[in-house]
Design a protein around this motif. Structure first.
Motif, PDB file in Angstrom:
ATOM      1  N   GLY B  67      31.576 -53.501   7.047  1.00 18.35           N
ATOM      2  CA  GLY B  67      31.221 -54.736   7.954  1.00 18.35           C
ATOM      3  C   GLY B  67      30.228 -55.812   7.174  1.00 18.35           C
ATOM      4  O   GLY B  67      29.586 -56.496   8.030  1.00 18.35           O
ATOM      5  N   VAL B  68      30.225 -55.955   5.839  1.00 20.88           N
ATOM      6  CA  VAL B  68      29.200 -56.509   5.231  1.00 20.88           C
ATOM      7  C   VAL B  68      30.284 -57.414   4.145  1.00 20.88           C
ATOM      8  O   VAL B  68      30.807 -56.974   3.443  1.00 20.88           O
ATOM      9  N   TRP B  69      30.078 -59.024   4.398  1.00 23.09           N
ATOM     10  CA  TRP B  69      30.921 -59.911   3.544  1.00 23.09           C
ATOM     11  C   TRP B  69      29.837 -60.456   2.493  1.00 23.09           C
ATOM     12  O   TRP B  69      28.616 -60.897   3.109  1.00 23.09           O
ATOM     13  N   VAL B 330      25.905 -63.739  11.115  1.00 25.11           N
ATOM     14  CA  VAL B 330      26.495 -62.576  11.830  1.00 25.11           C
ATOM     15  C   VAL B 330      27.617 -63.302  12.719  1.00 25.11           C
ATOM     16  O   VAL B 330      27.520 -64.225  13.187  1.00 25.11           O
ATOM     17  N   ALA B 331      28.860 -62.711  12.640  1.00 19.63           N
ATOM     18  CA  ALA B 331      30.015 -63.395  13.046  1.00 19.63           C
ATOM     19  C   ALA B 331      29.755 -63.078  14.639  1.00 19.63           C
ATOM     20  O   ALA B 331      29.811 -61.977  15.256  1.00 19.63           O
ATOM     21  N   ARG B 332      29.649 -64.346  15.512  1.00 11.73           N
ATOM     22  CA  ARG B 332      29.803 -64.090  16.774  1.00 11.73           C
ATOM     23  C   ARG B 332      31.003 -64.064  17.678  1.00 11.73           C
ATOM     24  O   ARG B 332      30.883 -63.554  18.872  1.00 11.73           O
ATOM     25  N   GLU B 333      31.922 -64.030  16.625  1.00  8.33           N
ATOM     26  CA  GLU B 333      33.272 -63.936  17.333  1.00  8.33           C
ATOM     27  C   GLU B 333      34.225 -63.445  15.993  1.00  8.33           C
ATOM     28  O   GLU B 333      33.892 -63.711  14.856  1.00  8.33           O
ATOM     29  N   ASP B 334      35.605 -62.885  16.246  1.00  5.21           N
ATOM     30  CA  ASP B 334      36.663 -63.010  15.285  1.00  5.21           C
ATOM     31  C   ASP B 334      36.658 -64.315  14.835  1.00  5.21           C
ATOM     32  O   ASP B 334      37.084 -65.088  15.323  1.00  5.21           O
ATOM     33  N   GLY B 345      30.554 -59.451  14.964  1.00  5.10           N
ATOM     34  CA  GLY B 345      29.692 -58.489  14.680  1.00  5.10           C
ATOM     35  C   GLY B 345      29.409 -58.126  13.158  1.00  5.10           C
ATOM     36  O   GLY B 345      28.356 -57.656  12.565  1.00  5.10           O
ATOM     37  N   ASP B 346      30.411 -58.659  12.252  1.00  2.76           N
ATOM     38  CA  ASP B 346      30.150 -58.258  10.854  1.00  2.76           C
ATOM     39  C   ASP B 346      29.196 -59.305  10.220  1.00  2.76           C
ATOM     40  O   ASP B 346      28.795 -60.359  10.787  1.00  2.76           O
ATOM     41  N   GLN B 347      28.652 -58.972   9.142  1.00  3.93           N
ATOM     42  CA  GLN B 347      27.703 -59.870   8.454  1.00  3.93           C
ATOM     43  C   GLN B 347      28.343 -60.611   7.455  1.00  3.93           C
ATOM     44  O   GLN B 347      29.050 -59.959   6.719  1.00  3.93           O
TER      45      GLN B 347
END
Lengths: 430, 437
Positions: B67-69, B330-334, B345-347
């Protein structure tokens, strides 16, 4: 006195405390042992009273808290590196070790659930003395919470205090803005929970106890300035049943070969295998008793002079052995020393194995073969030397005598009573 | 806000210590396993650029851990920083703000703690509104008009420098804070206290990604709240009572945005961002620029010869040694970014310093040159840095220009000492210099 022992859920760490606990018990003191629920049955089999605290630690056991435990890396990575190499790592190395210890490793072994339960029990039972395993840092917190004296029970060489000394020395060389101190946060948080304030001058005592109970003979110890009581090692190897053959006098020299299950995973390089080791001594006129099972070695590759026995109590097996081949683990080398058996150490990388290998060799009580140096030929050559050169056995017997002459757990009970009276923070219950 | 991101005010010492220690311990452990981002987050002055290169070898975004990019490339960094779908709050239920990260945690820790998410973790549209409301005071043109007064202020400070002095404590931070207090219109009675408190808010940007110590966390939040209370008090008193001078934020913005019910809250937010974030970015930029010039005597000579190059030196320092090295979103959407699917939700962690040194964007990126004509950087593209960018640039430029013209000979008395655990800003604690006559 009431004496509370506490240890995280590790069988071997518990074994290390049993004789002292019984020495106190048989001297008329009340004793109980607190550990995580997955240790409780094992504590009970020793005949001591068990107190479950916290949640199960062993992966997969009942009530295991699970999930994020992948964060728990090899417990003592780095601590086992040769000391000079560690020092080369400098500030970043020691800071990293304590950062991981306070945040993950030691915190996992005795997490908040365990500390809370232990504190609650200590406040109810009101022990006079808390004896805590050197990695079970819930112990000093519980002692402070209830006003008991507290002593640390060492296993192996005291790497924890040595690393702390290195840390302090390097920290003090940093500019003030960079004197990172994870220990301060660890202890501040833990003491805050029991309503106590942390002061940096408490760090050493929180890490090493008001005094240390050290089972190692002096020649194996890390030199220390800590107040210590030496109570020499007396084997306790669990609840065991002995087969006849163990006591039968062997017709040819008997060699005990005992390793942890992780030998294959951790001994470096593909050239090292148990099969190589056994094959190298197949033509020697000896009887090898290997505490291995079929999962660790292919039975088809086992020579005729080797017997696989799974588990056997080393305390019972050692007296009939001429040499012990092992990984340099604390329990194993201590059993060999107590029975005057020379050791061939192929050190594992977990704790003090490598340094013990060197010390055994220097002291003349054995030989060391590092995994990097391992070849079947070198292994065979060292084993033959230990079997054929009588000075190894002579030295091992001298060391056995030293251990026998040293104070035993029972002998140090009066000293522990005295120290407890001196350090206890509240009046005795009478 | 992300899961396990806590507000220290809602946590006991015991919980806060456990949270910070576990976060730091797990970060360190990921570093032991060779995760480049985790090594960067240790905040030790190890070779960051080697890690950047390692990450840059993988184009676009690369997975750091679950979940972290992370990205080190300039195009992906610029795209990420300007994309409003990448914000400060993960979608889904609001985090509890006191859920301690422990070894039992079932997701990766993304953001460590929040100091004031209503100010420091706003989304793109909120900052845009804020910039519109405060543009007449904090916008580039308004700030430009203050150049002279900034210069006067730094001149008074520079003239007092003799012998050994500390560039951060004796020049950069007090000068910047005083100038910003003027911009805000802080009354004399509140200044001393606010200026003292601001020094303790140093880890405000770092604490999002790197856990401070327990004591530092408490001090940071306490100082921040002190600044906020003081500012709110002045604002509540109204411009007439507070005596805020005409042209200052406190005096002008309520009048300019009188019809907007949001205006008063926006003035407080803008004031806090300017005072707190502005001070630390600008003062570190001053020290960073001077440090870069002292290490490159040829470049120093150019700036000494021609004071108008001070702005170029500051701009090159923003690229070469940025006062913000990492920005986390943080991604607010896909969404898809740089060819990578990012789940809500990914960072996404943008390695600002790495992007600035991307050879695809700048020739010889590791060379410090005030005459550079390319010089693309993303240092002040991220939030909340973008909001304070005009004032930060203007202050740093004047501070450097004045120092170079008023102090004819500057000699370092050692390397700058940086604060521990400051991987985001590389914050300078002290920079001892000698003003030789």
């Amino acid at each position: 006195m009431r004496v509370l022992f506490t240890v995280f859920a590790s069988r071997t760490h518990m074994y290390n405390m049993v004789q002292l606990a019984w020495a106190l018990r048989s001297s008329g003191h009340e004793v109980c042992v607190a550990g995580q629920p997955d240790l409780v049955d094992m504590i009970a089999t020793t005949g001591l009273s068990a107190v479950p605290v916290g949640k199960a630690l062993t992966p997969g056991s009942d009530g295991w808290r699970g999930r994020g435990m992948q964060n728990l890396d090899v417990l003592s990575r780095g601590l086992a590196a040769p000391h000079e190499e560690q020092r080369d790592g400098g500030w970043e190395y020691v800071l990293g070790e304590w950062t991981m210890a306070c945040g993950v490793r030691y915190e996992s072994l005795g997490d908040q659930h365990m500390v809370d339960d232990l504190v609650k029990f200590a406040r109810t039972w009101e022990p006079d003395l808390v004896v805590w395993d050197a990695m079970t840092f819930a112990g000093p917190v519980a002692a402070i919470a209830c006003g008991a004296a507290h002593a640390r029970m060492n296993f192996g060489r005291d790497y924890i205090y040595r690393l702390y000394q290195d840390y302090v020395a390097l920290r003090d060389k940093q500019p003030p803005e960079q004197r990172d101190d994870p220990l301060e946060d660890w202890f501040t948080g833990r003491l805050a929970r029991i309503g106590h304030e942390y002061d940096p001058s408490m760090a050493k005592e929180m890490l090493t106890g008001q005094w240390t109970i050290d089972p190692l003979p002096e020649w194996l110890r890390v030199p220390t300035d800590l107040p210590s009581v030496h109570a020499s090692y007396v084997p306790y190897n669990g609840r065991i049943t002995i087969s006849d053959w163990v006591y039968r006098k062997p017709e040819v020299p008997r060699v005990c070969l005992s390793f942890g299950v992780s030998l294959r995973e951790h001994v470096g390089g593909a050239i090292v295998s148990i099969e190589d080791m056994l094959g190298a001594v197949a033509d020697l006129d000896i009887e090898v008793i290997a505490t291995l099972d079929a999962s660790q070695v292919d039975p088809a590759a086992v020579p005729d002079n080797v017997t696989l026995v799974g588990f056997v109590s080393l305390n019972e097996l050692m007296p009939s052995c001429s040499v012990a081949v092992h990984q340099g683990g604390y329990g194993t080398y201590s059993n060999a020393l107590v029975h005057g058996v020379p050791s061939l150490i192929i050190p594992h990388p977990f704790w003090d194995e490598a340094e013990c290998g060197v010390l055994f060799e220097e002291r003349g009580a054995g030989l060391c073969l590092t995994p990097e140096e391992f070849t079947p030929e070198a292994f065979r050559e060292k084993l033959v030397r230990l079997l054929e050169e009588p000075h190894f056995r002579r030295t091992a017997l001298e060391l056995r005598q030293e251990i026998h002459d040293a104070p035993k757990p029972l002998d140090v009970v009066p000293r522990l009573e005295q120290l407890t009276a001196q350090h206890r923070g509240r009046d005795t219950q009478g | 806000m992300t899961r396990y991101q806590i507000d220290p005010r809602l946590c006991s010492d015991s919980d806060l210590a456990r949270h910070l220690l576990t976060a730091r311990g797990v970060q360190w452990m990921h570093g032991e396993r060779g995760v480049p981002l985790a090594l960067l987050l240790r905040g030790l002055e190890s070779d960051r650029h080697a890690l950047y290169e390692e990450i840059r070898r993988r184009p676009g975004l690369s997975s750091s851990h679950v979940g972290v990019w992370v990205t080190a490339g300039h195009p992906a960094a610029a795209a990420a920083l300007s994309d409003p779908r990448l914000g400060a709050r993960a979608p889904g239920p609001k985090p509890r703000r006191n859920q301690v990260f422990t070894n039992d945690a079932d997701t990766t820790l993304k953001h460590v703690m929040t100091v004031d998410d209503g100010t420091l973790e706003l989304e793109h549209d909120a900052y845009e509104r804020l910039a519109r409301h405060t543009g007449p005071v904090l916008g580039a043109a308004a700030v430009e008009a203050r150049t002279r007064s900034f210069g006067d202020l730094f001149e008074r400070r520079a003239d007092g420098l003799t012998g050994r002095f500390d560039l951060m404590d004796d020049y950069a931070r007090p000068g910047v804070t005083a100038a910003l207090a003027d911009v805000i219109g802080l009354p004399a009675g509140a200044r001393e206290r606010v200026e003292a408190l601001i020094a303790d808010t140093g880890p405000v940007l770092d604490s999002l990604l790197c856990p401070p110590t327990l004591r530092t966390s408490r001090r940071l939040v306490g100082a921040y709240d002190g600044v906020k209370t003081a500012l709110a008090g002045v604002l509540g008193a109204g411009p007439a009572t507070s005596g805020a001078p005409a042209g200052s934020l406190l005096a002008e913005v309520p009048r300019l945005a009188a019809d907007d019910p949001q205006a008063e809250a926006d003035v407080l937010t803008a004031g806090l961002l300017t005072l707190v974030v502005g001070t630390h970015l600008a003062s570190n930029l001053v020290c960073g620029t001077v440090h870069a010039l002292l290490r490159h005597p040829g470049q120093l000579a150019l700036v000494r010869d021609d004071g108008s190059l001070a702005g170029a030196a500051v701009e090159e320092t923003l690229r070469y040694a940025p006062p913000v090295r990492l920005v986390s979103r943080v991604a607010r959407e896909d969404l898809q970014l740089a060819g990578t699917e990012i789940a809500a939700g990914d960072q996404v962690v943008v390695l600002v310093e790495a992007a600035n040194c991307d050879p695809a964007a700048n020739a010889d990126p590791r060379v410090f040159s005030v005459e550079r004509t390319d010089g693309a950087h993303v240092t002040l593209d991220g939030l909340p840095g973008r909001f304070v960018a005009p004032v930060v640039r203007a202050l740093a430029t004047e501070a450097v220009r004045v120092l170079m013209s008023r102090v004819p000979k500057l000699e370092p008395e050692g390397e700058p000492v940086r604060h521990m655990r400051s991987p985001v800003t590389g914050a300078i604690a002290r920079y001892p210099l000698n003003a030789a006559v």
